[in-house]
Design a protein around this motif. Structure first.
Motif, mmCIF file in Angstrom:
data_model
loop_
_atom_site.group_PDB
_atom_site.id
_atom_site.type_symbol
_atom_site.label_atom_id
_atom_site.label_comp_id
_atom_site.label_asym_id
_atom_site.label_seq_id
_atom_site.Cartn_x
_atom_site.Cartn_y
_atom_site.Cartn_z
ATOM 1 N N PRO A 1 1.049 1.177 4.648
ATOM 2 C CA PRO A 1 0.623 1.719 5.942
ATOM 3 C C PRO A 1 1.579 1.265 7.058
ATOM 4 N N TYR A 2 1.669 2.053 8.105
ATOM 5 C CA TYR A 2 2.563 1.744 9.220
ATOM 6 C C TYR A 2 2.300 0.348 9.778
ATOM 7 N N LYS A 3 1.041 -0.038 9.832
ATOM 8 C CA LYS A 3 0.684 -1.347 10.382
ATOM 9 C C LYS A 3 1.307 -2.474 9.551
ATOM 10 N N GLU A 4 1.278 -2.328 8.233
ATOM 11 C CA GLU A 4 1.854 -3.359 7.367
ATOM 12 C C GLU A 4 3.381 -3.367 7.474
ATOM 13 N N ILE A 5 3.978 -2.190 7.536
ATOM 14 C CA ILE A 5 5.435 -2.106 7.707
ATOM 15 C C ILE A 5 5.829 -2.773 9.019
ATOM 16 N N ALA A 6 5.063 -2.489 10.069
ATOM 17 C CA ALA A 6 5.331 -3.083 11.376
ATOM 18 C C ALA A 6 5.252 -4.603 11.324
ATOM 19 N N ALA A 7 4.274 -5.131 10.597
ATOM 20 C CA ALA A 7 4.134 -6.583 10.477
ATOM 21 C C ALA A 7 5.340 -7.195 9.763
ATOM 22 N N ILE A 8 5.836 -6.522 8.754
ATOM 23 C CA ILE A 8 6.989 -7.029 8.011
ATOM 24 C C ILE A 8 8.253 -6.962 8.861
ATOM 25 N N ILE A 9 8.447 -5.855 9.552
ATOM 26 C CA ILE A 9 9.668 -5.633 10.326
ATOM 27 C C ILE A 9 9.613 -6.369 11.669
ATOM 28 N N THR B 1 3.305 -8.219 0.445
ATOM 29 C CA THR B 1 4.140 -8.324 1.635
ATOM 30 C C THR B 1 5.076 -9.520 1.516
ATOM 31 N N TRP B 2 4.546 -10.623 1.029
ATOM 32 C CA TRP B 2 5.325 -11.836 0.797
ATOM 33 C C TRP B 2 6.457 -11.540 -0.195
#
Length: 160
Positions: free
Chosen positions: A125-133, A57-58
């Motif tokens: 996963p959607y949760k990780e995308i959401a955290a990034i965005i 993610t980083w």
């Protein structure tokens, strides 16, 4: 940058960097510049990583920021209309015609939608995308459906 850091910390995630850089460039030369700059910035910021997210993610965040910055900088430069991307045999990232069509379609999306679909294509996963965005997973699910519809419309216009 040490060879060990590149091999252990960047190379396993090279796919992420390549996909993002490819989505923001039109030539092999720009792609290589963006890729190198992303790797350099990852290396420079490695000590700022606080383990609050995954390392991938980083890397995604840094690469996306680098690409957005360089793309804006490049957009400000004037290019001759005669300049075309060099698509010789050495430029493997730009040889697959179907992939070129997909990236051309992705480039027509807004910056945020482009980032979302690239993360989705990486099977995040959607949760990780959401955290990034910086939004909710439900919002990401809705946006991905809309983005897919947009891409289908864009691609149908080019394919048919």
């Amino acid at each position: 940058m040490s060879n060990d850091f590149y091999i252990t910390s960047i190379l396993p995630h090279a796919g992420i960097i390549i996909k993002i850089c490819r989505a923001y460039t039109d030539s092999q030369e720009d792609f290589e510049d963006f890729y190198q700059e992303a790797c350099l910035q990852i290396w420079k910021s490695r000590d700022a990583f606080q383990n609050k997210s995954k390392w991938s993610t980083w890397i995604y965040r840094i690469t996306l920021n680098v690409c957005l910055t360089l793309a804006k900088r490049n957009a400000k430069k004037e290019y001759s209309l005669e300049k075309t991307p060099n698509l010789s045999e050495d430029n493997k990232a730009f040889q697959n015609e179907d992939l070129n069509l997909l990236y051309d379609a992705i480039k027509k999306l807004s910056e945020v939608d482009r980032a979302i679909i690239l993360l989705h294509l990486e099977e995040n996963p959607y949760k990780e995308i959401a955290a990034i965005i910086g939004t909710s997973a439900n919002n990401i699910a809705v946006r991905i459906n809309r983005i897919k519809k947009q891409l289908k419309i864009i691609l149908d216009g080019k394919i048919n």
